[in-house]
Design an enzyme around this catalytic site. Structure first.
Site, PDB file in Angstrom:
ATOM      1  N   LYS A  48       0.210 -11.926 -15.940  1.00  0.00           N
ATOM      2  CA  LYS A  48      -1.122 -12.090 -15.410  1.00  0.00           C
ATOM      3  C   LYS A  48      -2.043 -10.972 -15.869  1.00  0.00           C
ATOM      4  O   LYS A  48      -3.259 -11.079 -15.804  1.00  0.00           O
ATOM      5  CB  LYS A  48      -1.075 -12.080 -13.873  1.00  0.00           C
ATOM      6  CG  LYS A  48      -0.214 -13.130 -13.222  1.00  0.00           C
ATOM      7  CD  LYS A  48      -0.214 -12.894 -11.687  1.00  0.00           C
ATOM      8  CE  LYS A  48       0.749 -13.836 -11.008  1.00  0.00           C
ATOM      9  NZ  LYS A  48       0.844 -13.520  -9.548  1.00  0.00           N
ATOM     10  N   GLY A  49      -1.417  -9.867 -16.286  1.00  0.00           N
ATOM     11  CA  GLY A  49      -2.182  -8.646 -16.507  1.00  0.00           C
ATOM     12  C   GLY A  49      -3.303  -8.742 -17.510  1.00  0.00           C
ATOM     13  O   GLY A  49      -4.349  -8.113 -17.360  1.00  0.00           O
ATOM     14  N   GLU A 104      -2.387  -8.636 -24.898  1.00  0.00           N
ATOM     15  CA  GLU A 104      -1.709  -7.949 -23.787  1.00  0.00           C
ATOM     16  C   GLU A 104      -2.668  -7.008 -23.075  1.00  0.00           C
ATOM     17  O   GLU A 104      -3.692  -6.606 -23.625  1.00  0.00           O
ATOM     18  CB  GLU A 104      -0.525  -7.133 -24.327  1.00  0.00           C
ATOM     19  CG  GLU A 104       0.819  -7.815 -24.162  1.00  0.00           C
ATOM     20  CD  GLU A 104       1.346  -7.739 -22.742  1.00  0.00           C
ATOM     21  OE1 GLU A 104       0.527  -7.607 -21.799  1.00  0.00           O
ATOM     22  OE2 GLU A 104       2.568  -7.823 -22.559  1.00  0.00           O
ATOM     23  N   ASP A 105      -2.304  -6.646 -21.842  1.00  0.00           N
ATOM     24  CA  ASP A 105      -3.102  -5.661 -21.118  1.00  0.00           C
ATOM     25  C   ASP A 105      -2.726  -4.237 -21.513  1.00  0.00           C
ATOM     26  O   ASP A 105      -3.586  -3.387 -21.698  1.00  0.00           O
ATOM     27  CB  ASP A 105      -2.973  -5.858 -19.607  1.00  0.00           C
ATOM     28  CG  ASP A 105      -1.527  -5.828 -19.114  1.00  0.00           C
ATOM     29  OD1 ASP A 105      -0.601  -5.833 -19.957  1.00  0.00           O
ATOM     30  OD2 ASP A 105      -1.315  -5.825 -17.886  1.00  0.00           O
ATOM     31  N   ASP A 108       3.545  -0.217 -23.633  1.00  0.00           N
ATOM     32  CA  ASP A 108       4.177   1.095 -23.500  1.00  0.00           C
ATOM     33  C   ASP A 108       5.495   1.136 -24.261  1.00  0.00           C
ATOM     34  O   ASP A 108       5.526   1.487 -25.431  1.00  0.00           O
ATOM     35  CB  ASP A 108       4.317   1.525 -22.041  1.00  0.00           C
ATOM     36  CG  ASP A 108       4.822   0.413 -21.135  1.00  0.00           C
ATOM     37  OD1 ASP A 108       5.583  -0.445 -21.588  1.00  0.00           O
ATOM     38  OD2 ASP A 108       4.467   0.434 -19.942  1.00  0.00           O
ATOM     39  N   LYS A 136       0.058   2.906 -25.020  1.00  0.00           N
ATOM     40  CA  LYS A 136       0.727   4.159 -24.663  1.00  0.00           C
ATOM     41  C   LYS A 136       1.776   4.461 -25.741  1.00  0.00           C
ATOM     42  O   LYS A 136       2.969   4.200 -25.541  1.00  0.00           O
ATOM     43  CB  LYS A 136       1.430   4.035 -23.307  1.00  0.00           C
ATOM     44  CG  LYS A 136       0.542   4.115 -22.094  1.00  0.00           C
ATOM     45  CD  LYS A 136       1.428   4.122 -20.854  1.00  0.00           C
ATOM     46  CE  LYS A 136       0.627   4.166 -19.581  1.00  0.00           C
ATOM     47  NZ  LYS A 136       1.513   4.189 -18.386  1.00  0.00           N
ATOM     48  N   PHE A 159       0.060   6.286 -14.677  1.00  0.00           N
ATOM     49  CA  PHE A 159       0.249   4.972 -14.063  1.00  0.00           C
ATOM     50  C   PHE A 159      -1.118   4.419 -13.718  1.00  0.00           C
ATOM     51  O   PHE A 159      -1.779   4.876 -12.780  1.00  0.00           O
ATOM     52  CB  PHE A 159       1.127   5.071 -12.816  1.00  0.00           C
ATOM     53  CG  PHE A 159       1.440   3.726 -12.234  1.00  0.00           C
ATOM     54  CD1 PHE A 159       2.227   2.827 -12.930  1.00  0.00           C
ATOM     55  CD2 PHE A 159       0.923   3.340 -11.001  1.00  0.00           C
ATOM     56  CE1 PHE A 159       2.511   1.575 -12.405  1.00  0.00           C
ATOM     57  CE2 PHE A 159       1.201   2.092 -10.470  1.00  0.00           C
ATOM     58  CZ  PHE A 159       1.997   1.212 -11.175  1.00  0.00           C
ATOM     59  N   ASP A 166      -2.009  -4.182 -12.494  1.00  0.00           N
ATOM     60  CA  ASP A 166      -1.700  -4.137 -11.080  1.00  0.00           C
ATOM     61  C   ASP A 166      -0.545  -3.223 -10.753  1.00  0.00           C
ATOM     62  O   ASP A 166       0.173  -2.753 -11.637  1.00  0.00           O
ATOM     63  CB  ASP A 166      -1.325  -5.544 -10.595  1.00  0.00           C
ATOM     64  CG  ASP A 166       0.095  -5.915 -10.995  1.00  0.00           C
ATOM     65  OD1 ASP A 166       0.910  -6.250 -10.116  1.00  0.00           O
ATOM     66  OD2 ASP A 166       0.404  -5.868 -12.213  1.00  0.00           O
ATOM     67  N   ARG A 172      -5.824  -5.529  -9.291  1.00  0.00           N
ATOM     68  CA  ARG A 172      -6.258  -6.247 -10.495  1.00  0.00           C
ATOM     69  C   ARG A 172      -7.782  -6.405 -10.534  1.00  0.00           C
ATOM     70  O   ARG A 172      -8.372  -6.487 -11.609  1.00  0.00           O
ATOM     71  CB  ARG A 172      -5.618  -7.638 -10.552  1.00  0.00           C
ATOM     72  CG  ARG A 172      -4.120  -7.658 -10.756  1.00  0.00           C
ATOM     73  CD  ARG A 172      -3.653  -9.081 -11.072  1.00  0.00           C
ATOM     74  NE  ARG A 172      -2.214  -9.238 -10.963  1.00  0.00           N
ATOM     75  CZ  ARG A 172      -1.347  -8.947 -11.920  1.00  0.00           C
ATOM     76  NH1 ARG A 172      -1.785  -8.464 -13.070  1.00  0.00           N
ATOM     77  NH2 ARG A 172      -0.054  -9.145 -11.751  1.00  0.00           N
TER      78      ARG A 172
END
Length: 259
Positions: A48-49, A104-105, A108, A136, A159, A166, A172
């Site tokens: 969902k990100g 993608e959101d 990492d 990242k 973070f 989220d 979000r």
């Protein structure tokens, strides 16, 4: 949403402002438009990100594109990838012989995208590239040698939440990208841990509500200690606060030591 809104009280700082996000997304849209001229492009949103980023980005791409969505999970309401990728929603269109851009959101470790890239190539994609809002690179898994083709921002190992990102399905809707107040990097585990000192600061900043929240947490911990005993032979484990809550729900906790 104004930055004085209650949601912002859970942030230590705003890492990326909404105005900067808008500019970066517009610039990325122009780059994609340039690079995919005359090609059959399928843009795939990873739910969902990436949904907020995706909806803004596609409106900056001046091309006839096909849109699709996939859902994968590797976090399961934790703050560290489990390393096990579960495909929860597959593509609804064929990508055989077509150019695929994964949106993608945040990237990492790259574990999820490494799996996804191999999966989509097996579906016959002509090419696969990755576009991410946040990158990242310091957390990348060197075994995968993953290439991120487009990114809006490279960020430190914080973070972060907001603009679609989220923690346990919260934050979000934050229009900026912020560093979450209650979690700090844990070098020993490679994940994130609950920050008790920050919780106390939150208690002070939120007045009576904060005192009640901390009191409930203390009662929960003490009740587990007396109910399950102090003398457990269970091996010591360092876990994050969200992981503790999950273990409590699943009945896996016998005793807890606060250090």
């Amino acid at each position: 949403m104004d930055t004085n809104a209650k949601l912002y009280q859970d942030m230590t700082k705003i890492l990326v402002k909404r105005e900067d996000i808008q500019k970066a997304v517009a610039q990325l849209g122009r780059e994609i438009t340039r690079d995919y001229q005359g090609r059959d492009l399928v843009m795939v949103c990873i739910l969902k990100g990436a949904s907020v980023f995706f909806s803004d980005l596609i409106r900056e791409v001046d091309l006839p594109v096909t849109l699709d969505f996939m859902a994968l999970s590797s976090y399961r309401n934790s703050t560290k990838s489990s390393g096990v990728v579960n495909l929860e929603k597959d593509l609804s269109v064929s990508i055989k012989g077509r150019d695929v851009l994964i949106v993608e959101d945040i990237v990492d470790s790259g574990n999820t995208l490494f799996y996804l890239g191999k999966y989509l190539m097996g579906r016959g994609a002509s090419s696969i590239r990755i576009a991410t809002l946040l990158d990242k690179p310091d957390r990348r898994n060197p075994e995968h040698n993953l290439t991120v083709d487009y990114h809006c921002f490279k960020i430190p190992d914080e973070f972060v939440v907001g603009y679609g990102l989220d923690f346990a399905e919260k934050y979000r809707n934050l229009p900026d990208i912020g560093v979450c107040l209650l979690y700090t990097s844990d070098a020993a585990t490679g994940g994130w841990r609950w920050n008790g000192r920050r919780m106390l600061a939150l208690k002070k900043s939120r007045g009576m509500f904060g005192y009640v929240a901390v009191l409930l947490l203390m009662v929960l911990t003490i009740s587990m200690l007396f109910t399950n005993g102090f003398g457990s032979n269970t091996r010591d484990r360092r876990i994050t606060y969200p992981q503790l809550l999950t273990m409590i729900e699943e009945g896996q906790v016998r005793s807890v030591a606060i250090r």
